[in-house]
Structure formats: structure tokens, C-alpha cells
Scaffold this active site. Sequence first.
Site, PDB file in Angstrom:
ATOM      1  N   HIS A 101      31.677  36.450  65.137  1.00  0.00           N
ATOM      2  CA  HIS A 101      30.682  35.505  65.663  1.00  0.00           C
ATOM      3  C   HIS A 101      31.074  35.225  67.111  1.00  0.00           C
ATOM      4  CE1 HIS A 101      27.600  32.351  65.257  1.00  0.00           C
ATOM      5  NE2 HIS A 101      28.365  31.658  66.083  1.00  0.00           N
TER       6      HIS A 101
ATOM      7  N   ASP B 155      33.612  39.384  56.793  1.00  0.00           N
ATOM      8  CA  ASP B 155      33.385  39.913  58.139  1.00  0.00           C
ATOM      9  C   ASP B 155      31.887  39.974  58.399  1.00  0.00           C
ATOM     10  OD1 ASP B 155      33.354  41.255  60.537  1.00  0.00           O
ATOM     11  OD2 ASP B 155      33.811  43.218  59.647  1.00  0.00           O
TER      12      ASP B 155
ATOM     13  N   GLU C 286      34.540  33.566  63.623  1.00  0.00           N
ATOM     14  CA  GLU C 286      34.411  33.328  65.057  1.00  0.00           C
ATOM     15  C   GLU C 286      35.762  33.600  65.723  1.00  0.00           C
ATOM     16  OE1 GLU C 286      32.436  29.661  66.059  1.00  0.00           O
ATOM     17  OE2 GLU C 286      32.358  30.142  68.192  1.00  0.00           O
TER      18      GLU C 286
ATOM     19  N   ASP D 208      30.817  30.765  71.392  1.00  0.00           N
ATOM     20  CA  ASP D 208      29.805  30.063  72.195  1.00  0.00           C
ATOM     21  C   ASP D 208      30.316  29.984  73.637  1.00  0.00           C
ATOM     22  OD1 ASP D 208      31.871  28.274  71.561  1.00  0.00           O
ATOM     23  OD2 ASP D 208      30.621  26.538  71.945  1.00  0.00           O
TER      24      ASP D 208
HETATM   25  O1  G3I Z   1      43.243  18.452  60.029  1.00  0.00           O
HETATM   26  C1  G3I Z   1      42.593  18.443  58.770  1.00  0.00           C
HETATM   27  C2  G3I Z   1      43.594  18.591  57.644  1.00  0.00           C
HETATM   28  O2  G3I Z   1      44.467  17.506  57.646  1.00  0.00           O
HETATM   29  C3  G3I Z   1      42.848  18.668  56.319  1.00  0.00           C
HETATM   30  O3  G3I Z   1      43.754  18.924  55.286  1.00  0.00           O
HETATM   31  C4  G3I Z   1      41.825  19.772  56.373  1.00  0.00           C
HETATM   32  C5  G3I Z   1      41.010  19.812  55.093  1.00  0.00           C
HETATM   33  O4  G3I Z   1      39.812  20.476  55.217  1.00  0.00           O
HETATM   34  O5  G3I Z   1      40.950  19.598  57.467  1.00  0.00           O
HETATM   35  C6  G3I Z   1      41.612  19.581  58.723  1.00  0.00           C
HETATM   36  O6  G3I Z   1      40.635  19.424  59.699  1.00  0.00           O
HETATM   37  C7  G3I Z   1      39.920  20.561  60.100  1.00  0.00           C
HETATM   38  C8  G3I Z   1      39.812  20.528  61.600  1.00  0.00           C
HETATM   39  O7  G3I Z   1      39.051  21.623  62.052  1.00  0.00           O
HETATM   40  C9  G3I Z   1      41.190  20.605  62.269  1.00  0.00           C
HETATM   41  O8  G3I Z   1      41.789  21.829  62.101  1.00  0.00           O
HETATM   42  C10 G3I Z   1      38.532  20.570  59.479  1.00  0.00           C
HETATM   43  O9  G3I Z   1      38.600  20.711  58.068  1.00  0.00           O
HETATM   44  C11 G3I Z   1      37.713  21.693  60.073  1.00  0.00           C
HETATM   45  O10 G3I Z   1      36.385  21.637  59.603  1.00  0.00           O
HETATM   46  C12 G3I Z   1      37.720  21.630  61.576  1.00  0.00           C
HETATM   47  O11 G3I Z   1      37.088  22.818  62.031  1.00  0.00           O
HETATM   48  C13 G3I Z   1      36.857  22.932  63.422  1.00  0.00           C
HETATM   49  C14 G3I Z   1      35.392  23.309  63.643  1.00  0.00           C
HETATM   50  O12 G3I Z   1      35.154  23.533  65.011  1.00  0.00           O
HETATM   51  C15 G3I Z   1      34.432  22.255  63.171  1.00  0.00           C
HETATM   52  O13 G3I Z   1      34.664  21.049  63.785  1.00  0.00           O
HETATM   53  C16 G3I Z   1      37.751  24.064  63.950  1.00  0.00           C
HETATM   54  O14 G3I Z   1      39.109  23.669  63.875  1.00  0.00           O
HETATM   55  C17 G3I Z   1      37.388  24.371  65.388  1.00  0.00           C
HETATM   56  O15 G3I Z   1      38.114  25.502  65.795  1.00  0.00           O
HETATM   57  C18 G3I Z   1      35.891  24.634  65.514  1.00  0.00           C
HETATM   58  O16 G3I Z   1      35.621  24.758  66.847  1.00  0.00           O
HETATM   59  C19 G3I Z   1      34.428  25.403  67.258  1.00  0.00           C
HETATM   60  C20 G3I Z   1      33.797  24.488  68.281  1.00  0.00           C
HETATM   61  O17 G3I Z   1      33.354  23.318  67.640  1.00  0.00           O
HETATM   62  C21 G3I Z   1      32.678  25.148  69.060  1.00  0.00           C
HETATM   63  N1  G3I Z   1      33.126  26.394  69.610  1.00  0.00           N
HETATM   64  C22 G3I Z   1      33.629  27.312  68.626  1.00  0.00           C
HETATM   65  C23 G3I Z   1      34.799  26.744  67.858  1.00  0.00           C
HETATM   66  C24 G3I Z   1      35.359  27.713  66.848  1.00  0.00           C
HETATM   67  O18 G3I Z   1      34.648  27.866  65.694  1.00  0.00           O
HETATM   68  O1  9MR Z   2      27.602  29.491  67.298  1.00  0.00           O
HETATM   69  C1  9MR Z   2      28.132  28.237  67.000  1.00  0.00           C
HETATM   70  C2  9MR Z   2      29.627  28.331  66.900  1.00  0.00           C
HETATM   71  O2  9MR Z   2      30.169  28.691  68.132  1.00  0.00           O
HETATM   72  C3  9MR Z   2      30.211  27.024  66.403  1.00  0.00           C
HETATM   73  O3  9MR Z   2      31.568  27.157  66.129  1.00  0.00           O
HETATM   74  C4  9MR Z   2      29.512  26.596  65.141  1.00  0.00           C
HETATM   75  C5  9MR Z   2      29.968  25.241  64.634  1.00  0.00           C
HETATM   76  O4  9MR Z   2      29.839  24.259  65.552  1.00  0.00           O
HETATM   77  O5  9MR Z   2      28.132  26.520  65.336  1.00  0.00           O
HETATM   78  C6  9MR Z   2      27.573  27.753  65.710  1.00  0.00           C
HETATM   79  O6  9MR Z   2      26.229  27.552  65.898  1.00  0.00           O
HETATM   80  C7  9MR Z   2      25.485  27.450  64.720  1.00  0.00           C
HETATM   81  C8  9MR Z   2      24.983  26.036  64.571  1.00  0.00           C
HETATM   82  O7  9MR Z   2      26.040  25.141  64.340  1.00  0.00           O
HETATM   83  C9  9MR Z   2      23.982  25.968  63.441  1.00  0.00           C
HETATM   84  N1  9MR Z   2      22.924  26.921  63.645  1.00  0.00           N
HETATM   85  C10 9MR Z   2      23.400  28.294  63.702  1.00  0.00           C
HETATM   86  C11 9MR Z   2      24.390  28.489  64.826  1.00  0.00           C
HETATM   87  C12 9MR Z   2      25.051  29.871  64.731  1.00  0.00           C
HETATM   88  O8  9MR Z   2      24.353  30.891  65.119  1.00  0.00           O
END
Ligand code: G3I
Ligand code: 9MR
Length: 745
Positions: free
Chosen positions: A674, A717, A726, A363
Site C-alpha cells: 500500500h 500481500d 503499507e 500516503d
Molecule cells: O500501543 C498500543 C499497545 O499498548 C496495545 O497493546 C496495542 C493493542 O492493539 O495497540 C497499540 O497501539 C497501536 C498504535 O498504532 C501504536 O503502535 C494501535 O493498536 C494501532 O492501531 C496503531 O496503528 C497506527 C495506525 O497508523 C493507526 O493509527 C500505526 O502504528 C501507524 O504506523 C499508522 O500510521 C499511518 C498513518 O496514520 C498515516 N500514514 C501511514 C501510516 C502507516 O500505516
Molecule cells: O492510504 C491511507 C494509509 O496511508 C493510512 O495508513 C490508512 C489509515 O489511516 O488510511 C489509508 O487510506 C484509507 C482510508 O483510511 C480509508 N479509505 C481508503 C483509504 C485507502 O486507500
Amino acid sequence: MKRSKALLALAMAAALTVSMTGCKSQDSTENSSEEVTTEQPADTERENMIVNGDFSDDLTNWFLYTNGATAAQSVNADGEMEIQVTEPGTLEHAVQPYYDGFSLETGCVYEFSFDVHSTVERTMQWRLQLNGGDYHAYVSDIITVNEEVQHVTASFTMEEATDPAPRLCVNMGMLEGCPSDLGEHTVYFDNFALYLTDDSGKVEGAGGVETTDINVNQIGYIPDAEKKAVVRAEAGTEITGEFNVVDVKTDETVFTGTLADAKENTASGEQTAIADFSELTEAGTYKVVTENYGESFEFEIGEGIYDKVMDSAMRMFYLQRCGSVLEDETFGHDACHTGGAVIYGDTSSAAREVTGGWHDAGDYGRYTVAGAKAAADLMLAYENYGEQFGDDTGIPESGNGIPDILDEVKYELDWMLMMQDSETGGVYHKITCANFPDSVMPEEETEQLILAPVSTTATADFAAVMAMAARVYQDIDADYQKTCLAAAEQAWSYLEATPGDGKGFLNPESIVTGEYGDPDDSDERYWALAELYKTTKSDTYLSALKEYKAEDIVDGLGWQNVGLYGVYAYLSSGDSSDVYYQSVESHFKQAVDSVLQKAEQDSYGVTLGSGDYYWGSNLQAANNGMLLLMADQLSPNETYVRVARQQLDYLMGTNTNSYCFITGFGTLSPENPHHRPSQAVGSAMPGMLIGGPDADLDDPYAQATLADRPEAACYVDNVQSYSCNEVTIYWNSPLVYLMTGMEAD
Ligand code: G3I
Ligand code: 9MR
Ligand code: ZN
């Protein structure tokens, strides 16, 4: 399910052709051969692919998406799904009830139906669509609804490639043909049904990806490094015998060994054995061959084999730059996100300029805590391995006498400086639009930019990174050094006056972009203090740092848990004869030992144990590798380097998925990340580390395709799977650190 309505619907079936006219959807006939029928499902024994289509289990499986609209979803006393629309918004999909969890197979004929009525006459569009990318419909229609219950039914053939995870949804925003004064109203849905009516034309898909049962680092090995291939077979079977390493140019066997260490590997649910060919040091291109388990993909042995990956992994940062014209044959584009930003909740705020920085990921958001981690890793790589970075990588600043990596980091730091509120010193958590954009190039995301509220985690990470910068740039740019230090100190003053609230940043209403939440800011504060101390050597920061007991530090090198950055900063600058120092040192060693233990237990040598395969698991592997190299900096140890190398091997192909997780490199690598620029251009940007296996199945595509797989194998993938495919700047940054460290060793 409301029985009387269902019966009524049957009676109404004859009137259908009339009620389904109105404006035809553009894509309703484009991708499928569709015809409207009046037939009823004759065979009640056929399986309805829509589970809970009659809402007998309340809203289970049903969701409501809104974008710039106000609407509510519930099941009423009559057993219908009610969508109460208060504000229909402006987009067609501004209000969109949806259902995931079925599949559509090439060549099959389906029949889709549901009942609908509304308190006002209006148009809406039902769709069975691709759930990602351009979200195009496989079949759809625009219908006009009113107070009378209407039974909508359509029969269609799936003409496109089998989709294991499409979405059924109804666009209920402002559609063409809708009365412009469409005010508050309610629409009722019931009896959604999807039947497979004819599978005689079913076309078997092209099949899955071709993996191997002997997995190796597909990029290769440095001559004097340990080299291990992992051979696998079904759990419970035996693996024995010899293996050969064959030179692919001459077809000659250059090494023969015995498969060893057979054991069951829990995370991947397989039997495994190791083919160790570390003794082979001659440069060349090889593969591992066995009699019973097939052969591996090709790999190289040689010096400098990570150079190209390294260049691409660094170039990714340049190509993620926001706010300036990018020069690149494939991914070049005009300046993006140059419109001013408003402050969330302050409608009177004049738009202010907050340009620059790197887009976070797939994003185009720019998030402070995520950017801080990425910038910190690159600065650490420079601090520890500075001689490896040149001034000629082909970025606009190349040739300016400053290593390109520092120019690249400065691009991020300059943006971060704009994220600080100059009055209070607090730092805004992120700058994004309210929603994620479509799969477009960045300059096409032109919605209003919003600065989300200040958070203490963002402010503390900012202080840490600015304090680092004041060190790293001191010999390069004295003015910049002063600016960074002043910004760090002002941020620290804000933190002193602002205790953590125990909740951390939460997305405010109407902003749905990445949250990067974290209720505990103690590790961020620790990091800030440690960097401020390392840079200034001021006792004030040291005594504040000592307030934190070593055992309470929340470990991590992530965006959420950052304690080990603080620990490292302190251990690399403090007085080792101090009792407090020793307590922190032993805490650090414990963290390192626990990582080593995990690697020991896993056949692939990855530092991930059970429960560690969550979103961004590749980050954990890369971070652990980086941690071991940082430990090696503090106290040189061959085991640290060896296990760090195993993390790189894992990321580059020695894993149960047979993937080199870096786009554009290796034999099998992600082709559908992604990542919006890659999607818009139609080819994967090279050099990006993807998130990797996520056993929590955090997106609909993963849920539809990966259920019941062993933890380590929860990877696909596919462009729709943002939870495993992503990319982010802070997944690439530890990769850069790790590759640099391996080359330096
Ligand atoms: O830290 C806990 C850990 O203690 C636990 O055992 C584990 C069990 O599921 O969860 C861990 O937390 C995780 C957290 O990231 C920290 O690593 C969550 O499960 C996991 O859902 C969470 O995911 C994050 C995700 O956003 C949703 O919030 C990813 O790290 C993070 O990289 C991702 O970030 C997104 C941005 O929101 C938007 N831009 C793209 C980016 C990448 O996908
Ligand atoms: O594209 C978004 C990605 O960068 C984020 O990591 C992810 C989780 O926050 O969300 C993706 O966007 C999705 C949204 O959460 C739900 N609708 C579909 C979007 C993906 O195309
Ligand atoms: Zn941008």
C-alpha cells in the site's frame, strides 16, 4: 425494513426499465456484462449476501464516507437508512454510504437490488467496486430518484478476478445530471440484497501464494552468525528426523543435522522444530531439505549479503523526498507539494512555504513525530556505526564530502525546521491535505496543504532530534549545528510553558489523515531533555531530567512511545556513579530482559508475544532488534547481538508467513504494498519494510480475508490492506540500523 414499501417496490418492478434510464455510468458496462432486469428474487431461501440490508439491526455494517461535504446517516422509524445531505460537496463520492463484507467470484452471476426514494429529484450512482487502488466498479449504474419508491435491480456476471473484499456504495455527491442547486435533502434506502443466482461458470482462482514449511532468512546469513531454519507442521503432530543443507549449485549435501526443540508455537498455531546449521560457514547458495517437511527457499551464506538491501532501504528515503525533482528511472517525478500551506483554523493566514522532508508512508503526509523517529534512527546508526556510511550512494549530494546518510537526514531536518512556529517555538503536528489522495504520484496531489495544530509530542520530539543533530553535524557544519541547537532550545522553552493536556493531538474536524495521537507526552519530554543534556552537558537539563523517576518512563522506540531513546541518550552520556543513573540503567536492563524473554518463548525467535501483533508489528521486531544493539553499545553482550540478529532473520523470512517482508528481496516478498508511487507505477519500490501481521484486522480487506487466523499469520500481500501491507519511513529506519549493526558486528 419497511414492509409496505417493499411490497410497493414489488408492484413497481414493471416500471423499472424506465426509471433506470438517465445518464449511463461509463464503467457500468466496461467490466461486466450487465443487464437491467425486472425479475424478482423468486427463491426466498437464497442467502442474501448483504447482512442487515434491511436495517433491522440499525446501522450495523453500514457506514458513511464524506469528503468535502456535510451529511448524516441514520435509520428512521420506518426502518429505512436515511442519508440527510446538507452540503453535497463537489466530488461524485463526496457523500458515500457504504457496506463491506461480501465477495464476488469470477464467472458467477449475481443479482443486486435495493429500494430508494428521495425528497428531491436527483441522480446518484450505485457501485459494487474494488475497495482500493483505482476503486473501479465491477458493476454500477447512474439512476435518477425522486419521491416515489423505486426498486432498483441489476443482474451481472463477475468478469474480473475473484474479489474477497469489494465495497458496495452509492455515490451521492455532485454527479453529472444533478440539478446544480441541489440543496438540503434526504434520500432513503432499504432492502439491499445481493444473491448469487448462477455459479455454473465459476472460475477457480489462481490460488494463494506458495509458501514453505521450512522457513529461513531468504536473504541469508553472515558466515559466523547463528543460522536456524524453523520447520513446521500442524499443531498437535510430531516433528522428528534429520535435515540436510544442500548446495543448490552442486546439489550436494554439505551439512546434516537433527531437528530439535520441537514445540507448539502459540502465536502461529503450529508445531515447530529447529534446524540449526550454524556450523556451516562456507559461502554459497543453499536450501534446507527434509524428507517429510519439504524444503526451504534458497538463501546465501556470505559476507556483505545485506549490502544491496541496505542500499535499497536507504534509497527509499531519497525516493520519499517531497518538494524536489527526483531522478530515478522508475520512481522519478517532478517536485511535489510545493504549493503553500495554510494554518488550520486560521483562514486569514497567508499560505506559507513548508517544503521538503520525506513522505511518511504509502500516503504523502508529512508528520512530525513519525519523521522524528525516522531521523533519530538514522542519526543513531551514524553515531554508532559511522564508518559504514559512504558518500557515493547516488543521491544528488553524493561526493560532497559528507556521508550520504547525513545528507539524507538533513533533508528531513530542514523540513522539520520549517514546521516550527518561529514566534512560540511550538511545532506543528503535521502537514497534509484534508484527505488521503487517490493512488497517484505525489505531484498529482494538489489539494490545499494544511498545517495541523502544534502538539507537545511533536514539539518535544523535535527538540530531541534537533539536539541530536546539533551533535551529529557539529564537525560538519558549524552554522547548522547552531541553528539546530537554537531550535531545540526554543522548542524546550515552549514545552516548559505548556504542560501536556492529557489528550494529545486529535485530528481536528475535517482532517482525516494519520492522527499519530498520544495522550502522554512525558516520554517525549524525557527524550528531549536527555538529548539536550547529552549535547550541551548543561546541568539545567540534567536536573530537569532527574525529575522523572526511572520507573515512570514510558518505554519504546516508536512514534508513540519514545522513552528508550531518552534512556539511551542519558546512559550513553551521564555519570555512571550517580544513583539516578543506576536507577535508569536498571530500568533499561529490565526493558531489554523482557525483550529477550519474548524471543526465548517464540519458535521463530521473534520478540513478539501474545498481543504484540498489532498494526506495524514488524516495527516492534525491528525496534527490539535495534534496542538490543543499543544495549550492546552500552555493555557488549553476545546474547544481545544474537537475538538482534534473530529479528532480522524474522523480517527476512524466518516467520510463519514465509515472507521476506522487504519488497524486492527474497524468494517470496510483498509485491502489492500500500504505497501510492508503487501503485501508480505498477511495481513495488524495492527495499521497503512492510507493516506485517496485524491481528487487529484494521482494514476491510484484512477483515474479509484474515479472520480466525492465528495472530502471527494475520498478513496478506494486498494493496488494499493498509494495516498489514503499507510501508513507512520509520519502519525502514530501524531496519537500516539493524542491518548496519549486523554488518558491523
Ligand atoms: O500501543 C498500543 C499497545 O499498548 C496495545 O497493546 C496495542 C493493542 O492493539 O495497540 C497499540 O497501539 C497501536 C498504535 O498504532 C501504536 O503502535 C494501535 O493498536 C494501532 O492501531 C496503531 O496503528 C497506527 C495506525 O497508523 C493507526 O493509527 C500505526 O502504528 C501507524 O504506523 C499508522 O500510521 C499511518 C498513518 O496514520 C498515516 N500514514 C501511514 C501510516 C502507516 O500505516
Ligand atoms: O492510504 C491511507 C494509509 O496511508 C493510512 O495508513 C490508512 C489509515 O489511516 O488510511 C489509508 O487510506 C484509507 C482510508 O483510511 C480509508 N479509505 C481508503 C483509504 C485507502 O486507500
Ligand atoms: Zn510531496
